[in-house]
Design a protein around this motif. Structure first.
Motif, PDB file in Angstrom:
ATOM      1  N   SER A  88       0.829  -1.204   0.000  1.00  0.00           N
ATOM      2  CA  SER A  88       0.000   0.000   0.000  1.00  0.00           C
ATOM      3  C   SER A  88       0.861   1.252   0.000  1.00  0.00           C
ATOM      4  O   SER A  88       1.616   1.503   0.951  1.00  0.00           O
ATOM      5  CB  SER A  88      -0.927   0.020   1.217  1.00  0.00           C
ATOM      6  OG  SER A  88      -1.633   1.237   1.248  1.00  0.00           O
ATOM      7  N   ASP A  89       0.732   2.029  -1.070  1.00  0.00           N
ATOM      8  CA  ASP A  89       1.452   3.301  -1.141  1.00  0.00           C
ATOM      9  C   ASP A  89       0.532   4.477  -0.842  1.00  0.00           C
ATOM     10  O   ASP A  89       0.844   5.619  -1.146  1.00  0.00           O
ATOM     11  CB  ASP A  89       2.102   3.479  -2.514  1.00  0.00           C
ATOM     12  CG  ASP A  89       1.091   3.412  -3.664  1.00  0.00           C
ATOM     13  OD1 ASP A  89      -0.104   3.194  -3.393  1.00  0.00           O
ATOM     14  OD2 ASP A  89       1.514   3.577  -4.823  1.00  0.00           O
ATOM     15  N   ALA A  90      -0.614   4.207  -0.215  1.00  0.00           N
ATOM     16  CA  ALA A  90      -1.572   5.261   0.086  1.00  0.00           C
ATOM     17  C   ALA A  90      -1.100   6.096   1.274  1.00  0.00           C
ATOM     18  O   ALA A  90      -0.742   5.554   2.323  1.00  0.00           O
ATOM     19  CB  ALA A  90      -2.944   4.669   0.384  1.00  0.00           C
ATOM     20  N   VAL A  91      -1.102   7.405   1.104  1.00  0.00           N
ATOM     21  CA  VAL A  91      -0.757   8.293   2.197  1.00  0.00           C
ATOM     22  C   VAL A  91      -1.839   8.196   3.273  1.00  0.00           C
ATOM     23  O   VAL A  91      -3.028   8.299   2.987  1.00  0.00           O
ATOM     24  CB  VAL A  91      -0.637   9.743   1.696  1.00  0.00           C
ATOM     25  CG1 VAL A  91      -0.436  10.703   2.861  1.00  0.00           C
ATOM     26  CG2 VAL A  91       0.508   9.864   0.698  1.00  0.00           C
ATOM     27  N   GLY A  92      -1.431   7.955   4.508  1.00  0.00           N
ATOM     28  CA  GLY A  92      -2.378   7.913   5.618  1.00  0.00           C
ATOM     29  C   GLY A  92      -2.569   6.550   6.243  1.00  0.00           C
ATOM     30  O   GLY A  92      -3.159   6.452   7.328  1.00  0.00           O
ATOM     31  N   ALA A 127       8.232  10.688   3.975  1.00  0.00           N
ATOM     32  CA  ALA A 127       7.704   9.893   2.864  1.00  0.00           C
ATOM     33  C   ALA A 127       6.347  10.458   2.493  1.00  0.00           C
ATOM     34  O   ALA A 127       5.713  11.185   3.260  1.00  0.00           O
ATOM     35  CB  ALA A 127       7.586   8.420   3.253  1.00  0.00           C
ATOM     36  N   GLY A 128       5.903  10.115   1.319  1.00  0.00           N
ATOM     37  CA  GLY A 128       4.619  10.596   0.829  1.00  0.00           C
ATOM     38  C   GLY A 128       4.632  10.627  -0.675  1.00  0.00           C
ATOM     39  O   GLY A 128       5.330   9.836  -1.323  1.00  0.00           O
ATOM     40  N   GLU A 129       3.903  11.556  -1.241  1.00  0.00           N
ATOM     41  CA  GLU A 129       3.849  11.642  -2.702  1.00  0.00           C
ATOM     42  C   GLU A 129       3.635  13.092  -3.110  1.00  0.00           C
ATOM     43  O   GLU A 129       2.514  13.571  -3.219  1.00  0.00           O
ATOM     44  CB  GLU A 129       2.745  10.747  -3.265  1.00  0.00           C
ATOM     45  CG  GLU A 129       2.826  10.609  -4.770  1.00  0.00           C
ATOM     46  CD  GLU A 129       2.123   9.368  -5.292  1.00  0.00           C
ATOM     47  OE1 GLU A 129       2.507   8.896  -6.371  1.00  0.00           O
ATOM     48  OE2 GLU A 129       1.206   8.872  -4.626  1.00  0.00           O
ATOM     49  N   THR A 130       4.741  13.792  -3.325  1.00  0.00           N
ATOM     50  CA  THR A 130       4.644  15.148  -3.844  1.00  0.00           C
ATOM     51  C   THR A 130       4.335  15.084  -5.337  1.00  0.00           C
ATOM     52  O   THR A 130       4.516  14.055  -5.987  1.00  0.00           O
ATOM     53  CB  THR A 130       5.946  15.932  -3.606  1.00  0.00           C
ATOM     54  OG1 THR A 130       7.032  15.255  -4.251  1.00  0.00           O
ATOM     55  CG2 THR A 130       6.230  16.064  -2.120  1.00  0.00           C
ATOM     56  N   THR A 131       3.870  16.185  -5.865  1.00  0.00           N
ATOM     57  CA  THR A 131       3.461  16.232  -7.269  1.00  0.00           C
ATOM     58  C   THR A 131       4.039  17.471  -7.939  1.00  0.00           C
ATOM     59  O   THR A 131       4.544  18.384  -7.281  1.00  0.00           O
ATOM     60  CB  THR A 131       1.932  16.248  -7.399  1.00  0.00           C
ATOM     61  OG1 THR A 131       1.392  17.307  -6.593  1.00  0.00           O
ATOM     62  CG2 THR A 131       1.320  14.934  -6.939  1.00  0.00           C
ATOM     63  N   THR A 132       3.930  17.483  -9.260  1.00  0.00           N
ATOM     64  CA  THR A 132       4.412  18.605 -10.048  1.00  0.00           C
ATOM     65  C   THR A 132       3.287  19.113 -10.929  1.00  0.00           C
ATOM     66  O   THR A 132       2.699  18.342 -11.691  1.00  0.00           O
ATOM     67  CB  THR A 132       5.603  18.178 -10.931  1.00  0.00           C
ATOM     68  OG1 THR A 132       6.654  17.720 -10.078  1.00  0.00           O
ATOM     69  CG2 THR A 132       6.106  19.333 -11.759  1.00  0.00           C
ATOM     70  N   HIS A 133       2.989  20.384 -10.800  1.00  0.00           N
ATOM     71  CA  HIS A 133       1.916  20.982 -11.596  1.00  0.00           C
ATOM     72  C   HIS A 133       2.480  21.479 -12.925  1.00  0.00           C
ATOM     73  O   HIS A 133       3.378  22.314 -12.953  1.00  0.00           O
ATOM     74  CB  HIS A 133       1.277  22.140 -10.829  1.00  0.00           C
ATOM     75  CG  HIS A 133       0.086  22.727 -11.514  1.00  0.00           C
ATOM     76  ND1 HIS A 133      -0.310  24.028 -11.355  1.00  0.00           N
ATOM     77  CD2 HIS A 133      -0.794  22.176 -12.401  1.00  0.00           C
ATOM     78  CE1 HIS A 133      -1.381  24.263 -12.081  1.00  0.00           C
ATOM     79  NE2 HIS A 133      -1.692  23.156 -12.722  1.00  0.00           N
ATOM     80  N   ILE A 134       1.958  20.951 -14.024  1.00  0.00           N
ATOM     81  CA  ILE A 134       2.392  21.359 -15.365  1.00  0.00           C
ATOM     82  C   ILE A 134       1.148  21.787 -16.145  1.00  0.00           C
ATOM     83  O   ILE A 134       0.462  20.962 -16.746  1.00  0.00           O
ATOM     84  CB  ILE A 134       3.123  20.215 -16.106  1.00  0.00           C
ATOM     85  CG1 ILE A 134       4.281  19.683 -15.254  1.00  0.00           C
ATOM     86  CG2 ILE A 134       3.634  20.699 -17.461  1.00  0.00           C
ATOM     87  CD1 ILE A 134       4.995  18.494 -15.859  1.00  0.00           C
ATOM     88  N   CYS A 140       5.800   4.869  -2.685  1.00  0.00           N
ATOM     89  CA  CYS A 140       5.886   6.280  -3.039  1.00  0.00           C
ATOM     90  C   CYS A 140       7.314   6.785  -2.845  1.00  0.00           C
ATOM     91  O   CYS A 140       8.268   6.074  -3.097  1.00  0.00           O
ATOM     92  CB  CYS A 140       4.882   7.108  -2.248  1.00  0.00           C
ATOM     93  SG  CYS A 140       3.170   6.722  -2.619  1.00  0.00           S
ATOM     94  N   ASP A 141       7.445   8.016  -2.350  1.00  0.00           N
ATOM     95  CA  ASP A 141       8.751   8.668  -2.305  1.00  0.00           C
ATOM     96  C   ASP A 141       9.372   8.551  -0.917  1.00  0.00           C
ATOM     97  O   ASP A 141       8.690   8.737   0.098  1.00  0.00           O
ATOM     98  CB  ASP A 141       8.620  10.145  -2.668  1.00  0.00           C
ATOM     99  CG  ASP A 141       7.967  10.340  -4.026  1.00  0.00           C
ATOM    100  OD1 ASP A 141       8.178   9.480  -4.901  1.00  0.00           O
ATOM    101  OD2 ASP A 141       7.252  11.341  -4.208  1.00  0.00           O
ATOM    102  N   LEU A 142      10.654   8.256  -0.894  1.00  0.00           N
ATOM    103  CA  LEU A 142      11.426   8.221   0.346  1.00  0.00           C
ATOM    104  C   LEU A 142      12.436   9.364   0.295  1.00  0.00           C
ATOM    105  O   LEU A 142      13.232   9.464  -0.641  1.00  0.00           O
ATOM    106  CB  LEU A 142      12.152   6.884   0.489  1.00  0.00           C
ATOM    107  CG  LEU A 142      13.109   6.753   1.673  1.00  0.00           C
ATOM    108  CD1 LEU A 142      12.369   6.923   2.988  1.00  0.00           C
ATOM    109  CD2 LEU A 142      13.840   5.418   1.629  1.00  0.00           C
TER     110      LEU A 142
END
Length: 467
Positions: free
Chosen positions: A215-219, A352-359, A455-457
């Motif tokens: 599970s890579d779900a945040v929370g 850890a988590g999942e940051t994003t990039t707005h394009i 996700c991201d470490l």
């Protein structure tokens, strides 16, 4: 180093001692998370008896045993089951992001699908898996291995929505600034496989389903005892879905996507009724959850403390714009060296988590990259003011964004080294070409498939300020 392939190259640059700290921690964490070893640790076959953790199955009562799977960690997960079952396995179908030369399978067909954008290969393999489910009966057993990325890799849109529609929608959603839960609210409701729809097809056949998941779900809480079936398993193609049609409609409204998504998808979601909702419960299935997102932070903290370094978990809920997160961590490093807050150096900070990039517009894209690349590039611009600070940001499955690199490692010398090479890190962020920039200065990190997908470490080392 076991997982990080270019360790020797990375350690020769910049602040070697600081880089060694974050590389060592990251490598040991990835090794501990590898799903191949975690499945093998709790699963064995003795004659006809299959034991998984605290549960047993008599395979002499099963006509067929099928292995199905998809995800960025599927290579290692499927290899473990394929190896354990051997000739007991009737047929296996695995959809992976990257096939490695070291992959070894006995009775499993491996298909390389598209990720993050679905493709025809993954679609065809998904149809093969659905065909297996539709032809199965009550005497059959399915063992499913699912990790993050299955939404794209096992892509199979519902009737009335084409694969191209789903590909175009995925591209728009990933660049919209929406979080992964919001993106999945749409993807799950337009799929024949995602959001529990595969498990629904298997249940209709009367066959039994055992699921292994990451599970890579945040929370989510830490995984705990993985030998015991996990009662609250959710999402992915084999678990109940927590998102709703209302969630999907809200994403379209909140991110102003009505005119950007394919018309077929918008029209379907606007008109879909209760009968089109994804399944919300599978009480007869057995699930084993191998890892959850906070595990990577907990393991990193353990490793750092074993190395004699104080360590603090800043967050396992990290979200938001990637480059801004990097700037934040560089600011924390500067504060720590200046005042000893929030923890006195030398120390390690973990997130850890999942940051994003707005394009908002594809025309500004000048290269390749991913959230991890952009996070450490943002870090590098401010970390130049903090002697010896080093940060690694990895997509834990081994490929970050549109690249074959797992992420990047920058330190307090990265900005100066970039200037010496004629690389403009500000421009790299503006044009989302951070992979080319980090590769040029030797700060891209390569792992290949790691066997996990959490996700991201992000690991930051802050040494004491020199006298």
């Amino acid at each position: 180093m076991n997982k990080i392939k270019n360790y020797d190259d990375l350690i020769r640059l910049g602040d070697s001692e600081s880089r060694s700290v974050v590389l060592t921690i990251a490598d040991r964490v990835l090794t501990r998370l590898d799903a191949y070893h975690r499945i093998k640790a709790i699963t064995r076959l003795d004659g006809d008896i299959l034991t998984i953790g605290t549960r047993k199955w008599d395979l002499s009562s099963k006509r067929n045993v099928y292995l199905v799977g998809a995800g960025k960690a599927c290579n290692h997960m499927a290899m473990a089951i394929d190896e354990i079952l051997g000739d007991r396995l009737t047929r296996g179908i695995a959809i992976v992001k990257i096939a490695e030369d070291s992959d070894r399978f006995h009775r499993t067909e491996v298909h390389v699908g598209g990720h993050p954008i679905p493709d025809e290969t993954g679609h065809r393999a998904a149809l093969e898996i659905l065909s297996l489910a539709d032809q199965a009966g009550p005497e059959d057993l399915f063992i499913a291995v699912i990790s993050g990325g299955s939404s794209a890799l096992m892509s199979c849109p519902i009737d009335g929505i084409t694969l191209q529609d789903e590909m175009d929608a995925t591209d728009v959603l990933l660049k919209s600034g929406a979080g992964i839960y919001e993106i999945n609210a749409i993807r799950r409701h337009i799929s024949q496989t995602n959001g529990g729809r595969l498990a629904q097809r298997i249940a209709r056949s009367g066959a039994e389903l055992i699921g292994f998941g990451i599970s890579d779900a945040v929370g989510n809480p830490p995984s705990g005892d993985i030998t015991r079936p996990y009662a609250d398993y959710a999402s992915t193609p084999i678990g109940p879905d927590k998102t709703t049609l209302a969630d999907a409609r809200a994403v379209i409204a909140n991110y102003d996507l009505a005119d950007r998504l394919p018309r077929s998808i918008v029209d379907y979601l606007e008109s879909a009724g209760e009968e089109d909702e994804t399944p919300k419960a599978f009480p007869d299935n057995t699930y084993f959850l191998l890892n959850t997102l906070p595990d990577s932070c907990l393991y990193a903290k353990e490793v750092a403390e074993q190395m004699g370094l104080p360590a603090m978990i800043v967050s396992s809920f990290l979200e938001g714009e990637s480059s801004d997160a990097g700037t934040f961590f560089a600011s924390i490093a500067r504060e720590a060296q200046a005042s000893g807050n929030p923890v006195a150096p030398p120390c390690v900070l973990i997130a850890a988590g999942e940051t994003t990039t707005h394009i908002p517009d594809n025309s500004i894209i000048g290269g390749h990259g991913g959230p991890g690349h952009e996070l450490v590039t943002g870090f590098a611009l401010t970390a130049a003011k903090t002697h010896g600070a080093a940060m690694i940001s990895l997509d834990s499955e081994g490929t970050d964004g549109t690249t074959t690199a797992a992420g990047g490692l920058c330190d307090s010398t990265s900005l100066a080294r970039a200037d010496q090479c004629g690389v403009n890190l500000h421009e790299a962020l503006r044009t989302h070409a951070t992979h080319e920039a980090l590769s040029a200065i030797g700060d891209a990190v390569f792992t290949g498939n790691t066997g996990t997908n959490l996700c991201d470490l992000n690991i930051l080392y802050i040494p004491a300020r020199p006298a």
